[in-house]
Design an enzyme around this catalytic site. Structure first.
Site, mmCIF file in Angstrom:
data_model
loop_
_atom_site.group_PDB
_atom_site.id
_atom_site.type_symbol
_atom_site.label_atom_id
_atom_site.label_comp_id
_atom_site.label_asym_id
_atom_site.label_seq_id
_atom_site.Cartn_x
_atom_site.Cartn_y
_atom_site.Cartn_z
ATOM 1 N N THR A 131 -7.305 -6.953 -1.018
ATOM 2 C CA THR A 131 -8.355 -5.716 -0.376
ATOM 3 C C THR A 131 -9.889 -6.192 -0.606
ATOM 4 O O THR A 131 -10.149 -7.012 -1.623
ATOM 5 C CB THR A 131 -8.225 -4.453 -0.967
ATOM 6 O OG1 THR A 131 -9.248 -3.541 -0.698
ATOM 7 C CG2 THR A 131 -8.111 -4.385 -2.493
ATOM 8 N N ASP A 132 -10.740 -5.604 0.331
ATOM 9 C CA ASP A 132 -12.201 -5.904 0.213
ATOM 10 C C ASP A 132 -12.844 -5.263 -1.104
ATOM 11 O O ASP A 132 -13.738 -5.452 -1.436
ATOM 12 C CB ASP A 132 -12.894 -5.943 1.580
ATOM 13 C CG ASP A 132 -12.779 -4.207 2.141
ATOM 14 O OD1 ASP A 132 -12.120 -3.627 1.278
ATOM 15 O OD2 ASP A 132 -13.486 -3.975 2.967
ATOM 16 N N GLU A 133 -11.957 -4.238 -1.467
ATOM 17 C CA GLU A 133 -12.578 -3.503 -2.545
ATOM 18 C C GLU A 133 -12.784 -4.178 -3.804
ATOM 19 O O GLU A 133 -13.459 -3.714 -4.636
ATOM 20 C CB GLU A 133 -11.631 -1.986 -2.711
ATOM 21 C CG GLU A 133 -11.520 -1.392 -1.394
ATOM 22 C CD GLU A 133 -10.870 -0.056 -1.531
ATOM 23 O OE1 GLU A 133 -11.067 0.437 -2.601
ATOM 24 O OE2 GLU A 133 -10.338 0.434 -0.487
ATOM 25 N N TYR A 156 -7.804 1.454 -8.858
ATOM 26 C CA TYR A 156 -7.264 0.698 -7.783
ATOM 27 C C TYR A 156 -7.662 -0.934 -7.504
ATOM 28 O O TYR A 156 -7.154 -1.705 -7.607
ATOM 29 C CB TYR A 156 -7.114 1.409 -6.332
ATOM 30 C CG TYR A 156 -6.737 0.786 -5.356
ATOM 31 C CD1 TYR A 156 -5.395 0.024 -5.106
ATOM 32 C CD2 TYR A 156 -7.655 0.330 -4.320
ATOM 33 C CE1 TYR A 156 -5.185 -0.697 -4.103
ATOM 34 C CE2 TYR A 156 -7.319 -0.506 -3.230
ATOM 35 C CZ TYR A 156 -5.935 -1.107 -3.199
ATOM 36 O OH TYR A 156 -5.720 -1.622 -2.184
ATOM 37 N N LYS A 160 -6.279 -4.757 -8.476
ATOM 38 C CA LYS A 160 -6.135 -5.611 -7.233
ATOM 39 C C LYS A 160 -6.950 -6.865 -7.670
ATOM 40 O O LYS A 160 -6.445 -8.178 -7.532
ATOM 41 C CB LYS A 160 -6.601 -4.970 -5.661
ATOM 42 C CG LYS A 160 -5.598 -4.017 -5.362
ATOM 43 C CD LYS A 160 -4.170 -4.404 -5.005
ATOM 44 C CE LYS A 160 -4.126 -5.232 -3.854
ATOM 45 N NZ LYS A 160 -2.677 -5.696 -3.220
HETATM 46 P P1 NAD Z 1 1.036 1.685 1.076
HETATM 47 O O1 NAD Z 1 1.059 2.562 -0.259
HETATM 48 O O2 NAD Z 1 1.284 2.329 2.213
HETATM 49 O O3 NAD Z 1 2.628 0.582 0.686
HETATM 50 C C1 NAD Z 1 3.093 0.348 -0.470
HETATM 51 C C2 NAD Z 1 4.501 -0.055 -0.604
HETATM 52 O O4 NAD Z 1 4.761 -0.916 -1.782
HETATM 53 C C3 NAD Z 1 5.317 0.979 -0.224
HETATM 54 O O5 NAD Z 1 6.550 0.656 0.542
HETATM 55 C C4 NAD Z 1 6.083 1.209 -1.500
HETATM 56 O O6 NAD Z 1 7.216 1.913 -1.773
HETATM 57 C C5 NAD Z 1 6.208 0.011 -2.235
HETATM 58 N N1 NAD Z 1 5.906 -0.135 -3.792
HETATM 59 C C6 NAD Z 1 5.363 0.560 -4.620
HETATM 60 N N2 NAD Z 1 5.277 -0.037 -5.922
HETATM 61 C C7 NAD Z 1 6.204 -0.764 -5.726
HETATM 62 C C8 NAD Z 1 7.130 -1.427 -6.741
HETATM 63 N N3 NAD Z 1 6.563 -1.112 -8.067
HETATM 64 N N4 NAD Z 1 8.069 -2.282 -6.456
HETATM 65 C C9 NAD Z 1 8.140 -2.486 -5.163
HETATM 66 N N5 NAD Z 1 7.761 -1.771 -4.225
HETATM 67 C C10 NAD Z 1 6.842 -1.022 -4.660
HETATM 68 O O7 NAD Z 1 0.181 0.490 1.065
HETATM 69 P P2 NAD Z 1 -0.522 -0.089 2.097
HETATM 70 O O8 NAD Z 1 -1.692 0.495 2.615
HETATM 71 O O9 NAD Z 1 0.489 -0.652 3.170
HETATM 72 O O10 NAD Z 1 -0.892 -1.480 1.497
HETATM 73 C C11 NAD Z 1 -0.113 -2.694 1.480
HETATM 74 C C12 NAD Z 1 -0.853 -3.629 0.793
HETATM 75 O O11 NAD Z 1 -2.091 -4.145 1.322
HETATM 76 C C13 NAD Z 1 -1.425 -3.500 -1.025
HETATM 77 O O12 NAD Z 1 -1.193 -4.523 -1.470
HETATM 78 C C14 NAD Z 1 -2.807 -3.149 -0.797
HETATM 79 O O13 NAD Z 1 -3.504 -3.185 -1.739
HETATM 80 C C15 NAD Z 1 -3.265 -3.912 0.591
HETATM 81 N N6 NAD Z 1 -4.202 -3.481 1.439
HETATM 82 C C16 NAD Z 1 -4.408 -2.189 1.883
HETATM 83 C C17 NAD Z 1 -5.282 -1.845 2.663
HETATM 84 C C18 NAD Z 1 -5.298 -0.500 3.458
HETATM 85 O O14 NAD Z 1 -6.263 -0.301 4.065
HETATM 86 N N7 NAD Z 1 -4.354 0.263 3.338
HETATM 87 C C19 NAD Z 1 -6.412 -2.697 2.946
HETATM 88 C C20 NAD Z 1 -6.544 -4.120 2.483
HETATM 89 C C21 NAD Z 1 -5.386 -4.452 1.558
HETATM 90 P P1 TYD Z 2 -9.515 6.406 1.906
HETATM 91 O O1 TYD Z 2 -8.929 6.476 3.180
HETATM 92 O O2 TYD Z 2 -8.899 6.923 0.630
HETATM 93 O O3 TYD Z 2 -9.813 4.694 1.598
HETATM 94 P P2 TYD Z 2 -10.560 3.871 0.495
HETATM 95 O O4 TYD Z 2 -10.996 4.800 -0.547
HETATM 96 O O5 TYD Z 2 -9.689 2.822 0.091
HETATM 97 O O6 TYD Z 2 -11.677 3.207 1.289
HETATM 98 O O7 TYD Z 2 -11.060 6.766 2.117
HETATM 99 C C1 TYD Z 2 -11.889 6.268 3.165
HETATM 100 C C2 TYD Z 2 -13.218 6.941 3.040
HETATM 101 O O8 TYD Z 2 -13.229 8.575 3.074
HETATM 102 C C3 TYD Z 2 -13.906 7.003 1.510
HETATM 103 O O9 TYD Z 2 -15.356 6.667 1.700
HETATM 104 C C4 TYD Z 2 -13.498 8.437 0.946
HETATM 105 C C5 TYD Z 2 -13.596 9.215 2.148
HETATM 106 N N1 TYD Z 2 -12.403 10.494 2.036
HETATM 107 C C6 TYD Z 2 -13.027 11.780 2.165
HETATM 108 O O10 TYD Z 2 -14.119 11.744 2.435
HETATM 109 N N2 TYD Z 2 -12.175 12.728 2.248
HETATM 110 C C7 TYD Z 2 -10.862 12.295 1.864
HETATM 111 O O11 TYD Z 2 -10.108 13.324 1.891
HETATM 112 C C8 TYD Z 2 -10.290 11.100 1.715
HETATM 113 C C9 TYD Z 2 -8.964 10.843 1.240
HETATM 114 C C10 TYD Z 2 -11.221 10.071 1.852
#
Ligand code: NAD
Ligand code: TYD
Length: 348
Positions: A131-133, A156, A160
């Protein structure tokens, strides 16, 4: 023949990655390893579950014995690692769960991959999806590049960042071929309704308050999930070992502006008078350690690997809302049970 282990394939991004690989590469054997936590849902993969190049493995990446056994049985020569605890608000309430899955789980995968291939790294690759975070928070200007120093703020992002460091450490120490990509916020179909966009879509449908944290001026850079899945395909096939690629769509939105657009689109789609959903906006207590702004410079992946996003945000958001409106059963399934407790604890 490639035996590819994709972890977290039942989650939001993982399910789109699995679908892309299963459909596009019939010659690969795709193994989806997922624990099926609250965020994992095999309902996300119904259309491909019968494909002959697809196998689901129900397991936990922190279970060392299980991971040893499956590496020995299936001889995965490539890993695309997405399994993680992924929600910042949950990491504030339970940071240890994030350390366990995101740091220890990644290390266990790295270790088994190394034990299996250390003597022959040819055509092997460990791809960490990150992630970019990890870069921390930007001020009003500037972009994250691949050279930006890591400076994570939430449990989080710290977990990462730590797992990214371990991937690089295995590359340096054991010569393991790896790539890492750091992507901006994703949105799209199958997004679990704890994150901003799907939560607010669900709340508008149910006519519940839209809880905007702080003053709503926080900024995120949004990318459609299928564009991310295609970027992962590109990095996996064309990325150079030991390189990092930032993925994003140069698409920054202040939260409040995004929420206003979402309300407008939903009023139209639900045949409600304009202004109806906007009235649900409620400013609530800010998230502790809330990062002000994320914004990705995606020049490198564009110039070096030729990837670019396919959708503009307004189009992607509209498609996403349509998906949720057309998949009410999916939404009802994932918002029953554990979700109700989570929602109460987080928002009451
Ligand atoms: P998500 O929470 O929707 O899915 C995570 C998946 O991992 C789920 O299917 C869960 O069952 C599985 N999982 C969790 N713990 C586990 C374990 N101990 N063993 C096996 N499986 C397990 O997450 P996402 O949003 O799809 O993100 C996927 C990846 O991409 C993550 O690594 C996240 O850090 C990265 N990422 C997410 C975003 C975003 O905006 N969602 C952006 C950049 C990177
Ligand atoms: P989120 O979707 O949780 O992603 P991330 O924290 O990983 O960027 O949140 C996106 C933005 O929205 C973040 O600035 C927090 C804000 N947010 C709210 O204002 N209300 C909410 O209920 C949630 C879940 C997020």
């Amino acid at each position: 023949m490639k035996n590819i282990l994709i972890t977290g394939g039942a989650g939001f991004i993982g399910s789109h990655v699995i679908r892309t690989f299963v459909n596009k590469y019939p010659d690969y054997n795709i193994y989806n390893l997922d624990k099926l936590t609250y965020a994992g849902n095999l309902g996300n993969l119904k259309d491909i579950e019968g494909s002959s190049n697809y196998t689901f493995l129900h397991g936990d990446i922190t279970d060392e014995t299980y991971i040893k056994n499956i590496f020995s049985e299936y001889q995965f020569n490539n890993v695309i690692h997405l399994a993680a605890e992924s929600h910042v608000d949950r990491s504030i309430k339970d940071p240890l769960a994030f350390a366990k899955t995101n740091i220890l789980g990644t290390m266990i995968l790295l270790n088994e991959f190394k034990n299996l291939w250390e003597k022959n790294w040819e055509n092997k690759r460990f791809y960490h999806v990150s992630t970019d975070e990890v870069y921390g928070a930007l001020g009003e200007t500037g972009l994250f590049t691949e050279e930006t120093s890591y400076d994570p703020n939430s449990p989080y992002s710290a977990s990462k960042a730590s797992s990214d460091h371990f991937v690089r450490a295995y590359g340096e120490t054991y010569n393991m071929p790896y790539v890492i990509s750091n992507c901006s916020n994703n949105y799209g179909p199958n997004h679990f309704p704890e994150k901003l966009i799907p939560l607010f879509i669900n709340n508008v449908i149910e006519e519940k308050p839209l809880p905007v944290y702080g003053d709503g001026k926080y900024t995120r850079d949004w990318l459609y999930v299928i564009d991310h899945a295609n970027a992962i395909d590109t990095v996996f096939h064309k990325g150079i070992n030991r390189e990092t690629y930032n993925i994003g769509g140069f698409n920054e939105w202040k939260n409040i502006d995004l929420v206003l657009l979402l309300c407008k689109l939903m009023d139209t789609k639900l045949n409600r008078a304009q202004g109806t959903s906007e009235k649900l906006i409620t400013y609530v207590k800010d998230r502790p350690g809330h990062d002000l702004r994320y914004a990705i410079d995606a020049t490198k992946i564009n110039k070096e690997l030729g990837w670019a996003p396919s959708l503009v945000f307004e189009e992607g958001l509209s498609k996403t809302i349509d998906w949720f409106l057309n998949n009410r059963e999916w939404l009802e399934n994932v918002t029953s049970g554990e979700y109700k407790n989570y929602y109460k604890k987080q928002y009451s």
